[in-house]
Write a protein that holds these residues in place. Sequence first.
Motif, mmCIF file in Angstrom:
data_model
loop_
_atom_site.group_PDB
_atom_site.id
_atom_site.type_symbol
_atom_site.label_atom_id
_atom_site.label_comp_id
_atom_site.label_asym_id
_atom_site.label_seq_id
_atom_site.Cartn_x
_atom_site.Cartn_y
_atom_site.Cartn_z
ATOM 1 N N MET A 61 46.608 21.921 41.820
ATOM 2 C CA MET A 61 47.149 23.045 41.144
ATOM 3 C C MET A 61 46.133 23.435 40.172
ATOM 4 S SD MET A 61 49.666 25.458 41.074
ATOM 5 C CE MET A 61 48.712 26.700 40.785
ATOM 6 N N THR A 62 45.485 24.495 40.275
ATOM 7 C CA THR A 62 44.216 25.028 39.543
ATOM 8 C C THR A 62 44.271 26.447 38.744
ATOM 9 O OG1 THR A 62 42.764 24.069 41.123
ATOM 10 C CG2 THR A 62 41.863 25.750 39.726
ATOM 11 N N GLY A 63 44.510 26.528 37.611
ATOM 12 C CA GLY A 63 44.636 27.527 36.778
ATOM 13 C C GLY A 63 43.301 28.203 36.635
ATOM 14 N N VAL A 64 43.164 29.462 36.873
ATOM 15 C CA VAL A 64 41.659 30.106 36.480
ATOM 16 C C VAL A 64 41.821 31.543 35.488
ATOM 17 C CG1 VAL A 64 40.045 31.286 37.874
ATOM 18 C CG2 VAL A 64 41.657 29.750 39.156
ATOM 19 N N PHE A 65 40.745 31.673 34.930
ATOM 20 C CA PHE A 65 40.584 32.730 34.182
ATOM 21 C C PHE A 65 39.235 32.947 34.076
ATOM 22 C CE2 PHE A 65 39.886 35.080 30.150
ATOM 23 C CZ PHE A 65 41.015 36.138 30.258
ATOM 24 N N ALA A 66 38.997 34.306 34.289
ATOM 25 C CA ALA A 66 37.518 34.910 34.318
ATOM 26 C C ALA A 66 36.896 35.847 32.900
ATOM 27 C CB ALA A 66 37.279 35.416 35.558
ATOM 28 N N ASN A 67 35.812 35.961 32.412
ATOM 29 C CA ASN A 67 35.649 37.143 31.741
ATOM 30 C C ASN A 67 35.340 38.391 32.453
ATOM 31 O OD1 ASN A 67 32.935 36.826 33.242
ATOM 32 N ND2 ASN A 67 31.926 36.119 31.368
ATOM 33 N N ASN A 68 35.252 39.492 31.818
ATOM 34 C CA ASN A 68 35.112 40.922 32.291
ATOM 35 C C ASN A 68 34.044 41.158 33.125
ATOM 36 O OD1 ASN A 68 37.371 41.364 30.894
ATOM 37 N ND2 ASN A 68 36.503 41.822 29.056
ATOM 38 N N SER A 69 33.121 40.125 33.182
ATOM 39 C CA SER A 69 31.648 40.556 33.809
ATOM 40 C C SER A 69 31.823 40.031 35.500
ATOM 41 C CB SER A 69 30.622 39.735 33.332
ATOM 42 O OG SER A 69 30.212 39.916 32.033
ATOM 43 N N ILE A 70 32.805 39.472 35.902
ATOM 44 C CA ILE A 70 32.957 39.180 37.148
ATOM 45 C C ILE A 70 33.336 40.305 38.107
ATOM 46 C CG2 ILE A 70 33.643 36.919 36.604
ATOM 47 C CD1 ILE A 70 36.202 37.309 38.104
ATOM 48 N N THR A 71 32.748 40.331 39.234
ATOM 49 C CA THR A 71 33.196 41.236 40.152
ATOM 50 C C THR A 71 34.257 41.019 41.067
ATOM 51 O OG1 THR A 71 31.777 40.395 41.837
ATOM 52 C CG2 THR A 71 30.797 42.080 40.382
ATOM 53 N N LYS A 72 34.776 41.787 41.794
ATOM 54 C CA LYS A 72 35.931 41.493 43.054
ATOM 55 C C LYS A 72 35.623 40.497 43.751
ATOM 56 C CE LYS A 72 40.195 42.215 44.307
ATOM 57 N NZ LYS A 72 41.405 41.771 43.384
ATOM 58 N N ALA A 73 34.204 40.666 44.128
ATOM 59 C CA ALA A 73 33.734 39.878 45.087
ATOM 60 C C ALA A 73 33.582 38.403 44.520
ATOM 61 C CB ALA A 73 32.281 40.287 45.713
ATOM 62 N N ASP A 74 33.300 38.183 43.516
ATOM 63 C CA ASP A 74 33.052 37.107 42.657
ATOM 64 C C ASP A 74 34.539 36.344 42.589
ATOM 65 O OD1 ASP A 74 30.639 37.120 42.094
ATOM 66 O OD2 ASP A 74 31.015 38.251 40.088
#
Length: 271
Positions: free
Chosen positions: A129-142
């Motif tokens: 079970m993996t929780g994920v959070f990204a910054n605002n620089s990632i793209t939809k493809a990322d």
Amino acid sequence: MKKVAFIGAGNMNGAILAGMVNQGFNANDIMVSNPSAAKREALAEQYGVLHSSDNIVAAKFADVIVLGVKPHFIKQVCAEIAQQIDIADKCFISVAAGISLAQMQSELGDNASIIRCMPNTPAQLGLGMTGVFANNSITKADEEFANSLLTGIGKVLWLQTEAEIDNLLAVSASGPAYFFAFMEAMQNKAIAFGFSEQTARQLVQQTAAGAAQMVIENEQSIATLRENVTSKGGTTQAALNVLSDGNMSELVAQAMDAAKARSIEITTSNN
């Protein structure tokens, strides 16, 4: 297809790498770097991936860089990569506990694409079970690629805020150990009843596996499942009364609060 570099050859990076290969990712698009030849060569031999002792070689090779080194090495590794290669089109995925996005951005730059994730040990079996959070620089493809990569080790939950990682850690990242502790106590008592260690383990692990599968396959609440197996005045109720008298629910809540607080402390100390 994007190329992926795994910086570090520990258990979690190895689990993600295995999940990728098992999903059909081309092994020639995957490289693992690690100072220990034995660890990286073992992964290369088992999965056919490329390998190097040099993090920079691996980072240059890849579009996506998975950071799986010990948390106290993360900032150093990020700084080395940012100083030696152009990272403008690269995405970083960190599986290191206690290292915030801000801490990584301080070395990689404010515009770096970074995804922070918190897996748990069942990921090694594809049941994580993996929780994920990204910054605002990632793209939809990322985002889509990271999701496809992480679903190879289990379920994925995208969080709304980075602070939620501390909550998730207290539930799912540390959670397997809670179940192990309860199973250990049950096994010890089964041995005290006279069962052999092997038989006691079989009784406990099959009971735990069956109970978990019932939760997975049943839409009823966990509370309802518990009630369904608890006959009034029966043996199960006698056992649960003891747990209730010992404030088990409160102890579990306190334990999870302690895990969350320690997670926050670790992240703060790494600043």
